[in-house]
Design a protein around this motif. Structure first.
Motif, PDB file in Angstrom:
ATOM      1  N   PRO A   1       1.261  -0.675   0.287  1.00 20.74           N
ATOM      2  CA  PRO A   1      -0.136  -0.068  -0.479  1.00 20.74           C
ATOM      3  C   PRO A   1       0.504   1.429   0.439  1.00 20.74           C
ATOM      4  O   PRO A   1       0.167   2.659  -0.622  1.00 20.74           O
ATOM      5  CB  PRO A   1      -1.012   0.151   0.846  1.00 20.74           C
ATOM      6  N   TYR A   2       1.726   1.467   0.660  1.00 23.71           N
ATOM      7  CA  TYR A   2       2.989   2.598   0.631  1.00 23.71           C
ATOM      8  C   TYR A   2       3.134   2.030  -0.727  1.00 23.71           C
ATOM      9  O   TYR A   2       3.399   3.834  -1.314  1.00 23.71           O
ATOM     10  CB  TYR A   2       3.851   2.181   1.123  1.00 23.71           C
ATOM     11  N   THR A   3       3.963   1.738  -1.758  1.00 27.84           N
ATOM     12  CA  THR A   3       4.289   1.737  -3.067  1.00 27.84           C
ATOM     13  C   THR A   3       2.628   2.736  -3.924  1.00 27.84           C
ATOM     14  O   THR A   3       3.340   3.812  -4.739  1.00 27.84           O
ATOM     15  CB  THR A   3       4.812   0.350  -3.594  1.00 27.84           C
ATOM     16  N   LEU A   4       1.668   1.864  -3.733  1.00 24.88           N
ATOM     17  CA  LEU A   4      -0.099   2.249  -4.103  1.00 24.88           C
ATOM     18  C   LEU A   4       0.312   3.607  -3.745  1.00 24.88           C
ATOM     19  O   LEU A   4      -0.448   4.680  -4.634  1.00 24.88           O
ATOM     20  CB  LEU A   4      -0.402   2.056  -4.833  1.00 24.88           C
ATOM     21  N   ALA A   5       0.152   4.089  -3.245  1.00 29.01           N
ATOM     22  CA  ALA A   5       0.325   5.219  -2.313  1.00 29.01           C
ATOM     23  C   ALA A   5       1.098   6.833  -3.190  1.00 29.01           C
ATOM     24  O   ALA A   5       0.466   7.785  -2.823  1.00 29.01           O
ATOM     25  CB  ALA A   5       0.355   6.128  -0.779  1.00 29.01           C
ATOM     26  N   VAL A   6       1.682   6.290  -3.512  1.00 27.80           N
ATOM     27  CA  VAL A   6       3.331   7.958  -4.110  1.00 27.80           C
ATOM     28  C   VAL A   6       2.478   7.947  -5.691  1.00 27.80           C
ATOM     29  O   VAL A   6       1.919   9.006  -4.846  1.00 27.80           O
ATOM     30  CB  VAL A   6       3.882   6.803  -4.071  1.00 27.80           C
ATOM     31  N   PRO A   7       1.859   7.443  -6.752  1.00 27.62           N
ATOM     32  CA  PRO A   7       1.106   7.743  -7.264  1.00 27.62           C
ATOM     33  C   PRO A   7      -0.370   8.470  -7.090  1.00 27.62           C
ATOM     34  O   PRO A   7      -0.663   9.253  -8.043  1.00 27.62           O
ATOM     35  CB  PRO A   7       0.684   6.852  -8.302  1.00 27.62           C
TER      36      PRO A   7
ATOM     37  N   GLN B   1      -0.721  -0.157 -11.635  1.00 23.21           N
ATOM     38  CA  GLN B   1       0.310  -0.957 -10.675  1.00 23.21           C
ATOM     39  C   GLN B   1       0.384  -2.321 -10.145  1.00 23.21           C
ATOM     40  O   GLN B   1       1.589  -3.134 -10.173  1.00 23.21           O
ATOM     41  CB  GLN B   1       0.321   0.287  -9.103  1.00 23.21           C
ATOM     42  N   LEU B   2      -0.499  -2.754 -10.202  1.00 28.34           N
ATOM     43  CA  LEU B   2      -0.907  -4.129  -9.524  1.00 28.34           C
ATOM     44  C   LEU B   2      -1.431  -5.235 -10.737  1.00 28.34           C
ATOM     45  O   LEU B   2      -0.631  -6.405 -10.170  1.00 28.34           O
ATOM     46  CB  LEU B   2      -1.952  -4.172  -8.812  1.00 28.34           C
ATOM     47  N   SER B   3      -1.337  -4.679 -11.778  1.00 29.32           N
ATOM     48  CA  SER B   3      -1.191  -5.870 -13.020  1.00 29.32           C
ATOM     49  C   SER B   3       0.567  -6.133 -12.909  1.00 29.32           C
ATOM     50  O   SER B   3       1.221  -7.385 -13.658  1.00 29.32           O
ATOM     51  CB  SER B   3      -1.084  -4.504 -13.884  1.00 29.32           C
ATOM     52  N   VAL B   4       1.845  -5.814 -12.670  1.00 29.07           N
ATOM     53  CA  VAL B   4       3.199  -6.630 -12.092  1.00 29.07           C
ATOM     54  C   VAL B   4       2.972  -7.762 -11.490  1.00 29.07           C
ATOM     55  O   VAL B   4       3.961  -8.374 -11.829  1.00 29.07           O
ATOM     56  CB  VAL B   4       3.688  -5.493 -11.741  1.00 29.07           C
ATOM     57  N   LEU B   5       2.193  -8.092 -10.669  1.00 25.59           N
ATOM     58  CA  LEU B   5       1.372  -8.650 -10.379  1.00 25.59           C
ATOM     59  C   LEU B   5       1.788 -10.459 -10.805  1.00 25.59           C
ATOM     60  O   LEU B   5       2.236 -11.717 -10.602  1.00 25.59           O
ATOM     61  CB  LEU B   5      -0.009  -9.636  -8.747  1.00 25.59           C
ATOM     62  N   LYS B   6       1.519  -9.956 -11.949  1.00 30.40           N
ATOM     63  CA  LYS B   6       0.893 -11.072 -13.114  1.00 30.40           C
ATOM     64  C   LYS B   6       2.347 -11.513 -13.645  1.00 30.40           C
ATOM     65  O   LYS B   6       2.091 -12.167 -14.716  1.00 30.40           O
ATOM     66  CB  LYS B   6       0.088 -10.535 -14.491  1.00 30.40           C
TER      67      LYS B   6
ATOM     68  N   ALA C   1       7.000   2.111 -18.752  1.00 30.92           N
ATOM     69  CA  ALA C   1       7.498   0.905 -17.530  1.00 30.92           C
ATOM     70  C   ALA C   1       7.889   1.564 -16.705  1.00 30.92           C
ATOM     71  O   ALA C   1       8.181   1.327 -16.147  1.00 30.92           O
ATOM     72  CB  ALA C   1       8.841   0.558 -18.916  1.00 30.92           C
ATOM     73  N   THR C   2       8.502   2.603 -16.780  1.00 32.96           N
ATOM     74  CA  THR C   2       9.155   3.500 -15.540  1.00 32.96           C
ATOM     75  C   THR C   2       7.729   3.115 -14.216  1.00 32.96           C
ATOM     76  O   THR C   2       8.281   3.371 -13.070  1.00 32.96           O
ATOM     77  CB  THR C   2       9.429   5.029 -15.657  1.00 32.96           C
ATOM     78  N   LYS C   3       6.547   3.551 -14.868  1.00 38.98           N
ATOM     79  CA  LYS C   3       5.450   3.426 -13.523  1.00 38.98           C
ATOM     80  C   LYS C   3       5.294   2.186 -13.171  1.00 38.98           C
ATOM     81  O   LYS C   3       5.926   1.192 -12.325  1.00 38.98           O
ATOM     82  CB  LYS C   3       4.443   3.258 -14.264  1.00 38.98           C
ATOM     83  N   SER C   4       5.766   1.033 -13.982  1.00 36.45           N
ATOM     84  CA  SER C   4       5.144  -0.517 -13.622  1.00 36.45           C
ATOM     85  C   SER C   4       6.719  -0.457 -12.943  1.00 36.45           C
ATOM     86  O   SER C   4       6.393  -1.036 -12.308  1.00 36.45           O
ATOM     87  CB  SER C   4       5.779  -1.278 -15.107  1.00 36.45           C
ATOM     88  N   ALA C   5       8.153  -0.127 -13.356  1.00 34.36           N
ATOM     89  CA  ALA C   5       8.836  -0.363 -12.336  1.00 34.36           C
ATOM     90  C   ALA C   5       8.817  -0.148 -11.003  1.00 34.36           C
ATOM     91  O   ALA C   5       9.281  -0.755  -9.560  1.00 34.36           O
ATOM     92  CB  ALA C   5      10.752  -0.400 -13.227  1.00 34.36           C
ATOM     93  N   SER C   6       8.252   0.532 -10.951  1.00 30.19           N
ATOM     94  CA  SER C   6       8.182   1.197  -9.828  1.00 30.19           C
ATOM     95  C   SER C   6       7.115   1.341  -8.645  1.00 30.19           C
ATOM     96  O   SER C   6       7.450   0.489  -7.868  1.00 30.19           O
ATOM     97  CB  SER C   6       7.561   3.214  -9.565  1.00 30.19           C
TER      98      SER C   6
ATOM     99  N   ALA D   1       6.338  -1.933  -9.500  1.00 31.18           N
ATOM    100  CA  ALA D   1       6.931  -3.979  -9.201  1.00 31.18           C
ATOM    101  C   ALA D   1       8.427  -3.407  -7.579  1.00 31.18           C
ATOM    102  O   ALA D   1       8.917  -4.738  -7.443  1.00 31.18           O
ATOM    103  CB  ALA D   1       7.730  -4.073 -10.116  1.00 31.18           C
ATOM    104  N   ILE D   2       9.007  -2.805  -7.076  1.00 32.61           N
ATOM    105  CA  ILE D   2       9.659  -2.365  -6.942  1.00 32.61           C
ATOM    106  C   ILE D   2       9.147  -1.979  -5.285  1.00 32.61           C
ATOM    107  O   ILE D   2       9.826  -2.407  -4.498  1.00 32.61           O
ATOM    108  CB  ILE D   2      10.915  -0.823  -7.043  1.00 32.61           C
ATOM    109  N   GLY D   3       8.001  -1.341  -5.234  1.00 33.43           N
ATOM    110  CA  GLY D   3       7.374  -1.965  -4.107  1.00 33.43           C
ATOM    111  C   GLY D   3       7.076  -3.175  -3.478  1.00 33.43           C
ATOM    112  O   GLY D   3       6.991  -3.872  -2.835  1.00 33.43           O
TER     113      GLY D   3
END
Length: 504
Positions: A102-108, A253-258, A426-431, A433-435
């Motif tokens: 949730p902290y990662t999702l909070a930034v955008p 953002q959560l699409s990186v889970l796939k 890619a930058t958004k997805s990488a951010s 993914a980092i979280g």
């Protein structure tokens, strides 16, 4: 609008960001364009980076405050077993790992600056409750567990901070920037482990400062971080910025889970960062358990953990930027592979020194003195492991934006507009993914202390030795995964041709 008062004409392919009406929002941000970066982007990014480092540094300190304070609880009048103390240092790591998503999702959603202010203020909760709990020896153990869990707020800070800084820097600079940001945060572990014993009066500083004659006052450490959390919130409010271009929906953002690379990198990050935070949390108790006995009263016999426990986190923090730099130069996967081999060697070295010790369940001072002779070897091997984890933390985090950027560019249509859109996505997805990767990796900080001394572990000393053997095998598996997925020549050429020969 701030920081960029009169942006130049937007090149084709750059979507128009939504205009914000309030707050410090930057609407135009193009770090991949060299002219923009040199003239405008670099000073803004650096200003945000340094404030972010300070705020994340405090988060790590609060996150690990129980790692060293737990070793003083018995001396402060609390009747807790070694197994109960290991649980106290493990709980913040579990909660911190879960909060990273949730902290990662909070930034955008809220903006990097805004969320840094909020996350700094949230540190008032664990710091204030710490002050209250440690002053009353009748505080129940279950209350201590709840309060220790709230320290996980500090662990969440890392994910939002790294995701935010990732948006500010161009791809060529991400390794160094993310390495510095993470190292500054990681140093919070070393600072709390070095400074807390001095602040609370539990130990001196190599003869320069004497331990307090008035006993141990753990509440002092809590008050220090109450004050510093307010300072961090004020600095973020005054000097940081939000990026409108960092906007992304949680579902996106959560699409990186796939994506399989999210889980592969998360697995590797358990090996690097999970080891760093887990060993950092457990090291004070490990030293006390194996090299110290509480008799003769009141000083005890053996190695005082307060003089050495902070060194592991310090070494791991200082080597993290070096890992990012090495990854920028030679490829993150290659560096990560060698890191895991080094961790195998270092962990086996630690295990070897532990097998030379005589367990001291009877608290015999003579045994403690015999074991003390092996402490230099134990410390040297452990610091080697910490150095490897730091380098590995930097190299694995450098791999993440590279992987996502490469996959996006290979899937685009090859036009300038297509490349620009692909890099932005890619930058958004990488951010994101980092979280996610940081959250999974931080679970190692919970598993390692629990492996050493969970409530169901009858003999923590024997469990520590078995655990290091298991960890060595795990690092070998991590090395195999790194080679098979990212370094095998056929895999490299087929999946990442644009990055050969350095790799990801």
């Amino acid at each position: 609008m701030t920081a960029v008062d009169a942006p130049p004409a937007r090149p084709t392919g750059h979507p128009e960001p939504r205009t914000r009406r309030t707050g410090r929002w930057i609407e135009d941000w193009r770090p991949e364009e060299e002219a923009f970066w040199e003239e405008t982007g670099r000073p803004v990014a650096r200003r945000n980076l340094w404030v972010s480092i300070f705020a994340e540094h405090l988060g790590f300190s609060v996150w690990l405050i129980w790692s060293v304070s737990s070793a003083y609880l018995v001396a402060s009048g609390f009747d807790f077993t070694a197994q109960e103390l290991f649980v106290l240092i493990a709980l913040p790591n579990l909660v911190g790992s879960l909060l990273r998503v949730p902290y990662t999702l909070a930034v955008p959603i809220f903006g990097g600056r805004n969320w840094t202010v909020v996350s700094a203020l949230l540190l008032l909760i664990p710091s204030g409750l710490f002050v209250w709990a440690v002053q009353n020896p009748t505080t129940p153990y279950w209350v201590f567990c709840l309060i220790a869990a709230t320290a996980g707020f500090g662990g969440g800070n890392f994910a939002s901070s790294m995701a935010n800084i990732n948006f500010f820097y161009p791809a060529a600079k991400k390794g160094a920037a993310l390495g510095l940001n993470a190292a500054g945060g990681n140093l919070g572990v070393a600072l709390i482990q070095f400074g807390l014993p001095v602040v609370v009066g539990g130990a001196g500083v190599f003869g320069l400062v004497k331990a307090s004659d008035g006993g141990i006052h753990l509440e002092r450490a809590g008050w220090v971080y109450v004050a510093l959390s307010l300072v961090a919130a004020a600095l973020a409010f005054r000097f940081m910025d939000n990026l409108a271009t960092a906007e992304a929906k949680p579902r996106e953002q959560l699409s990186v889970l796939k994506q399989r690379h999210t889980w592969i990198m998360a697995f590797l990050y358990i090996g690097t960062f999970g080891s760093f935070i887990g060993y950092s949390a457990a090291m004070p108790l490990l030293i006390k358990l194996n090299f110290f006995v509480p008799t003769p009263a009141p000083t005890g016999t053996g190695i005082n953990f307060a003089y050495y426990a902070f060194l592991g986190a310090l070494v791991g923090s200082l080597t993290r930027p070096f890992g990012g730099w090495l990854a920028d130069r030679f490829g993150g996967a290659r560096v990560t592979l060698y890191v895991f081999f080094a961790m195998v060697a270092g962990t086996l070295g630690v295990l070897w020194t532990l097998t030379q010790l005589t367990p001291n369940p009877t608290a015999d001072p003579a045994i403690a003195l015999d074991n003390q002779a092996w402490f230099p070897a134990f410390l040297a091997f452990f610091l080697f492991v910490f150095a490897a984890t730091g380098i590995g933390n930097g190299s694995t985090y450098r791999m993440i934006p590279t992987i996502w950027r490469t996959k996006a560019l290979e899937a685009c249509d090859g036009t300038e507009a297509g490349r620009t859109a692909a890099i932005g996505k890619a930058t958004k997805s990488a951010s994101a993914a980092i979280g996610i990767i940081g959250a999974v990796g931080a679970i190692g900080g919970f598993l390692i202390p629990m492996t050493f001394g969970a409530p169901w572990v009858a003999d923590p000393v024997a469990a520590v030795r078995s655990a290091f053997l298991v960890f060595s095998a795990f690092y070998l598996v991590c090395a195999g995964v790194t080679w098979a997925v990212y370094l095998r020549r056929s895999v490299l050429v087929a999946r990442f041709p644009s990055l050969a020969p350095a790799g990801v």
